[in-house]
Motif scaffolding. Structure first.
Motif, PDB file in Angstrom:
ATOM      1  N   LYS A   1       9.993  12.177  -2.222  1.00 13.90           N
ATOM      2  CA  LYS A   1      10.136  10.772  -2.573  1.00 13.90           C
ATOM      3  C   LYS A   1       9.214  10.434  -3.734  1.00 13.90           C
ATOM      4  O   LYS A   1       7.996  10.585  -3.627  1.00 13.90           O
ATOM      5  CB  LYS A   1       9.802   9.878  -1.373  1.00 13.90           C
ATOM      6  CG  LYS A   1      10.653  10.140  -0.135  1.00 13.90           C
ATOM      7  CD  LYS A   1      12.132   9.874  -0.400  1.00 13.90           C
ATOM      8  CE  LYS A   1      12.952  10.060   0.867  1.00 13.90           C
ATOM      9  NZ  LYS A   1      14.391   9.911   0.624  1.00 13.90           N
ATOM     10  N   GLU A   2       9.812  10.005  -4.839  1.00 12.75           N
ATOM     11  CA  GLU A   2       9.017   9.605  -5.994  1.00 12.75           C
ATOM     12  C   GLU A   2       8.135   8.413  -5.608  1.00 12.75           C
ATOM     13  O   GLU A   2       8.633   7.394  -5.108  1.00 12.75           O
ATOM     14  CB  GLU A   2       9.929   9.223  -7.159  1.00 12.75           C
ATOM     15  CG  GLU A   2       9.230   8.689  -8.382  1.00 12.75           C
ATOM     16  CD  GLU A   2       8.437   9.748  -9.131  1.00 12.75           C
ATOM     17  OE1 GLU A   2       7.461   9.376  -9.809  1.00 12.75           O
ATOM     18  OE2 GLU A   2       8.801  10.942  -9.059  1.00 12.75           O
ATOM     19  N   PRO A   3       6.820   8.512  -5.803  1.00 14.20           N
ATOM     20  CA  PRO A   3       5.936   7.399  -5.442  1.00 14.20           C
ATOM     21  C   PRO A   3       6.252   6.136  -6.252  1.00 14.20           C
ATOM     22  O   PRO A   3       6.484   6.200  -7.459  1.00 14.20           O
ATOM     23  CB  PRO A   3       4.531   7.923  -5.770  1.00 14.20           C
ATOM     24  CG  PRO A   3       4.672   9.414  -5.785  1.00 14.20           C
ATOM     25  CD  PRO A   3       6.063   9.683  -6.284  1.00 14.20           C
ATOM     26  N   ILE A   4       6.262   5.000  -5.567  1.00 11.59           N
ATOM     27  CA  ILE A   4       6.430   3.720  -6.236  1.00 11.59           C
ATOM     28  C   ILE A   4       5.067   3.309  -6.795  1.00 11.59           C
ATOM     29  O   ILE A   4       4.085   3.231  -6.060  1.00 11.59           O
ATOM     30  CB  ILE A   4       6.951   2.644  -5.265  1.00 11.59           C
ATOM     31  CG1 ILE A   4       8.238   3.124  -4.578  1.00 11.59           C
ATOM     32  CG2 ILE A   4       7.190   1.331  -6.013  1.00 11.59           C
ATOM     33  CD1 ILE A   4       9.346   3.496  -5.514  1.00 11.59           C
ATOM     34  N   ILE A   5       5.006   3.077  -8.082  1.00  4.73           N
ATOM     35  CA  ILE A   5       3.747   2.742  -8.731  1.00  4.73           C
ATOM     36  C   ILE A   5       3.418   1.276  -8.464  1.00  4.73           C
ATOM     37  O   ILE A   5       4.155   0.372  -8.880  1.00  4.73           O
ATOM     38  CB  ILE A   5       3.813   3.008 -10.248  1.00  4.73           C
ATOM     39  CG1 ILE A   5       4.152   4.474 -10.510  1.00  4.73           C
ATOM     40  CG2 ILE A   5       2.493   2.625 -10.915  1.00  4.73           C
ATOM     41  CD1 ILE A   5       3.139   5.452  -9.982  1.00  4.73           C
ATOM     42  N   ASN A   6       2.335   1.026  -7.745  1.00  5.27           N
ATOM     43  CA  ASN A   6       1.822  -0.328  -7.545  1.00  5.27           C
ATOM     44  C   ASN A   6       0.611  -0.549  -8.445  1.00  5.27           C
ATOM     45  O   ASN A   6      -0.054   0.396  -8.866  1.00  5.27           O
ATOM     46  CB  ASN A   6       1.431  -0.550  -6.079  1.00  5.27           C
ATOM     47  CG  ASN A   6       2.639  -0.616  -5.173  1.00  5.27           C
ATOM     48  OD1 ASN A   6       3.671  -1.167  -5.549  1.00  5.27           O
ATOM     49  ND2 ASN A   6       2.528  -0.049  -3.978  1.00  5.27           N
TER      50      ASN A   6
ATOM     51  N   VAL B   1       9.491  -4.446  -4.201  1.00  2.00           N
ATOM     52  CA  VAL B   1       8.466  -5.394  -3.779  1.00  2.00           C
ATOM     53  C   VAL B   1       7.736  -4.800  -2.590  1.00  2.00           C
ATOM     54  O   VAL B   1       8.359  -4.465  -1.572  1.00  2.00           O
ATOM     55  CB  VAL B   1       9.070  -6.768  -3.428  1.00  2.00           C
ATOM     56  CG1 VAL B   1       8.002  -7.702  -2.853  1.00  2.00           C
ATOM     57  CG2 VAL B   1       9.706  -7.400  -4.661  1.00  2.00           C
ATOM     58  N   ASN B   2       6.452  -4.624  -2.745  1.00  2.00           N
ATOM     59  CA  ASN B   2       5.624  -3.994  -1.712  1.00  2.00           C
ATOM     60  C   ASN B   2       6.169  -2.622  -1.307  1.00  2.00           C
ATOM     61  O   ASN B   2       6.202  -2.253  -0.127  1.00  2.00           O
ATOM     62  CB  ASN B   2       5.499  -4.908  -0.485  1.00  2.00           C
ATOM     63  CG  ASN B   2       4.781  -6.205  -0.819  1.00  2.00           C
ATOM     64  OD1 ASN B   2       3.863  -6.224  -1.630  1.00  2.00           O
ATOM     65  ND2 ASN B   2       5.224  -7.299  -0.221  1.00  2.00           N
ATOM     66  N   GLY B   3       6.642  -1.884  -2.314  1.00  2.00           N
ATOM     67  CA  GLY B   3       7.119  -0.529  -2.098  1.00  2.00           C
ATOM     68  C   GLY B   3       8.524  -0.423  -1.567  1.00  2.00           C
ATOM     69  O   GLY B   3       9.038   0.683  -1.368  1.00  2.00           O
TER      70      GLY B   3
END
Length: 655
Positions: A315-320, A377-379
């Motif tokens: 899973k590609e990390p969601i950049i926060n 939104v919030n991952g």
């Protein structure tokens, strides 16, 4: 595949292979050149030479060709005071430098015809008519400069500078009238490297007919005669150099068949066609009469990836937004292409804000000038949107849930190549974000929360992309998990397979996927966008070619980056095969020019043979290769099939 494709082109009647030179591939950074592997221009030209063909080298360096940025490297964009393709010194300096680099490479390898090589023609600039109206003052001197600059390089062969579209007269008609409804428009060699019939054979016959007319065409005196309202005769009278011969092209631009009188003889001209008379008397070729064999091509599945246990995922990390980790921060939106500089399709826009109370009905509104946008939104994925060819800008609207406390908004902007035409420096790319809830809003491209302007974070590219997890070395840098069947966006998938037996061309059937990119053994087979539909609702492409040169006998690694949430277990590896061949001719159309004979030729692909004759008749039979709805001709004999079978099984590749 170069040798095979060049060979098929030669057998199809071609004398010259034409190629662009892709500036943005060969000079990805200023002064850093790359001519390795698939970019080895010299080796490509030498392979053409080895097979006895000539080369037309279209250096450009602007090439159009639906290629990203028209072939121009994006780093030109950052040169101060540059304006593309006009009398602008910064552009001319860099254009001349690259053009000179290519010409000197060709000279050093003795590849110009003046040195005994195969290059007989070069081109500078391309399709300038598309932007000439934008440069009424600086355009004409630029064109003159480009021509003079090219000539001064002293290649010893002619230069072509393409200002307007194809010329008129016979050339234009042959261009426009060699694709009748009876002959589907398309390439003569498919994307899988297969010969495409009847186009390949029909144009082979056209080339042969043209070659019979070569001397009068080159040395003769041209005249034009009207044969009717929409019919003309283009005649070339030979002089002493061509033996006093005569060639005629009878053109019918009408939508209906007509009879015309030419030199006291009657000729039937099919609708929208040209007849070629190499002696101004006998018709040896008509563009609408297709006598070459037809083929029915099928895609057969040879490998299914339908076992869930076959797949692994990452899973590609969601950049926060994290201030200390952000490579780029700003109080306003940054331009996508100015930020990525075409190093990646992807750019993260991130920000965070404090929400006093939870809100399940907040509205996220994003106006984008990019190609695609994915929102989180919030991952959690909250929506995707994209533009189209006609509607380049678009809006993403989504109702989102906000929590009481810190909320993270992550927007992944995606570009799929750059526009290839026009005055490219005028184009701008970016986004305007609106997020409405009870306490905040965004306007004029600046995100605000109350009276506060939060900081925006930007990051170019994806983690898997940076680590190159699509190749052997990069794959070990992340933790792969078992396939979860969750169909989440921004997921990487990996599986291993053995190469199919035989030498039929193979392709991945990605009809179950959405949008992304695929790699085989670290080699990209290209972006796919199956979920992008044509006006008729079908995918623009389903099969993606995997050259067999990319494969090993066993243990090939397939990696997929899926942006939208496709289903990898429905992917298959298919082969392209010809399952049926057909042919027909008419007595009024010679396809053996030297003997003035009409023959039916049926030839199987290499290492294939005819197994059954489905239909054979004489007179005026009807039917099509794509169906079994045939009708016997008026001179039909019931032993026709037997006669054809006897010949075909004795000599299985030629009837």
């Amino acid at each position: 595949m170069w040798a095979s494709l060049i060979s098929k082109s030669k057998k199809g009647g071609l004398d010259v292979i034409q190629t662009y030179v892709f500036w943005n591939l060969h000079e990805p950074q200023p002064g850093q050149y790359d001519f390795s592997g698939r970019k080895d221009l010299v080796s490509f030209i030498k392979e053409i030479q080895a097979q006895g063909l000539y080369v037309s080298l279209r250096i450009g360096p602007f090439i159009e060709s639906e290629w990203t940025y028209g072939g121009l490297p994006f780093w030109l964009h950052d040169i101060p005071y540059i304006t593309y393709r006009c009398d602008n010194e910064p552009f001319k300096v860099n254009m001349q430098k690259f053009t000179t680099k290519i010409v000197n490479m060709m000279k050093s390898e003795k590849l110009y015809a003046s040195q005994g090589g195969p290059i007989i023609l070069s081109q500078i600039e391309n399709e300038y008519q598309m932007i000439e109206d934008a440069y009424p003052v600086k355009g004409p001197p630029y064109v003159k400069w480009a021509a003079a600059m090219a000539v001064q390089l002293q290649t010893g062969v002619p230069w072509l500078i393409l200002i307007h579209a194809m010329g008129r007269s016979v050339g234009r008609h042959l261009q426009g009238l060699t694709h009748p409804i009876s002959l589907p428009f398309g390439q003569r060699i498919t994307l899988l490297g297969m010969i495409w019939q009847p186009k390949w054979g029909h144009l082979k016959e056209l080339h042969a007919a043209i070659k019979l007319c070569s001397k009068p065409l080159l040395y003769g005196l041209p005249t034009t005669t009207s044969l009717g309202e929409k019919q003309k005769a283009y005649v070339f009278h030979g002089n002493s150099s061509s033996g006093g011969s005569c060639v005629a092209f009878l053109v019918n631009e009408n939508e209906e068949d007509v009879e015309v009188i030419f030199r006291n003889s009657s000729y039937g001209l099919p609708a929208k066609s040209i007849s070629i008379l190499p002696d101004c008397k006998n018709v040896i070729f008509n563009t609408a009469k297709v006598s070459t064999q037809y083929g029915r091509r099928s895609m057969l599945s040879v490998k299914k990836f339908d076992g869930i246990e076959m797949w692994e995922e990452f899973k590609e990390p969601i950049i926060n937004f994290r201030f200390e980790d952000m490579p780029l921060i700003s109080y306003s939106l940054l331009n996508h292409m100015n930020t990525t500089k075409d190093a990646s399709d992807y750019l993260w826009y991130t920000f965070r804000f404090q929400q006093d109370i939870s809100d399940s009905q907040a509205l996220l509104n994003v106006d984008s000038l990019g190609h695609v946008l994915h929102a989180f939104v919030n991952g959690v994925p909250v929506g995707s949107a994209h533009g189209s060819h006609k509607q380049t800008s678009f809006t993403l609207q989504s109702t989102v849930s906000l929590i009481s406390g810190i909320n993270n908004v992550s927007l992944l902007s995606v570009m799929v190549g750059l526009p290839s035409a026009g005055e490219l420096d005028r184009l701008a790319f970016g986004s305007k974000i609106n997020r409405k809830s009870r306490t905040s809003l965004v306007s004029h491209g600046v995100i605000r929360h109350g009276n506060q302007t939060p900081i925006l974070g930007f990051e170019v590219g994806l983690i898997g992309e940076k680590l190159q997890i699509y190749n052997k070395g990069g794959s070990s840098k992340v933790q792969w998990s078992k396939f979860s069947s969750s169909r989440e966006p921004l997921s990487w998938y990996k599986t291993v397979f053995d190469a199919p037996a035989g030498d039929d061309p193979i392709a991945l059937n990605l009809s179950s996927m959405g949008k992304g990119e695929a790699w085989v053994n670290g080699q990209s087979i290209g972006r796919y966008w199956v979920s992008f539909r044509t006006p008729k609702g079908s995918p623009s492409q389903t099969w993606y070619h995997v050259p067999r040169s990319f494969l090993k006998p066993i243990g090939n690694v397939l990696v997929i980056l899926e942006e939208e949430g496709g289903y990898p277990p429905s992917i298959s590896l298919d082969t392209g095969v010809v399952t049926r061949i057909c042919g027909h001719v008419t007595a009024s159309h010679y396809n053996n020019y030297k003997r003035r004979e009409t023959q039916v030729h049926l030839q199987c692909p290499p290492r294939k043979h005819i197994t059954k004759i489905l239909f054979a008749s004489y007179g005026n039979p009807s039917g099509s290769c794509g169906s079994l709805d045939y009708a016997f001709g008026s001179c039909h004999s019931y032993n026709s099939s037997f006669v054809v079978e006897k010949v075909s099984f004795t000599c299985p590749r030629l009837i």
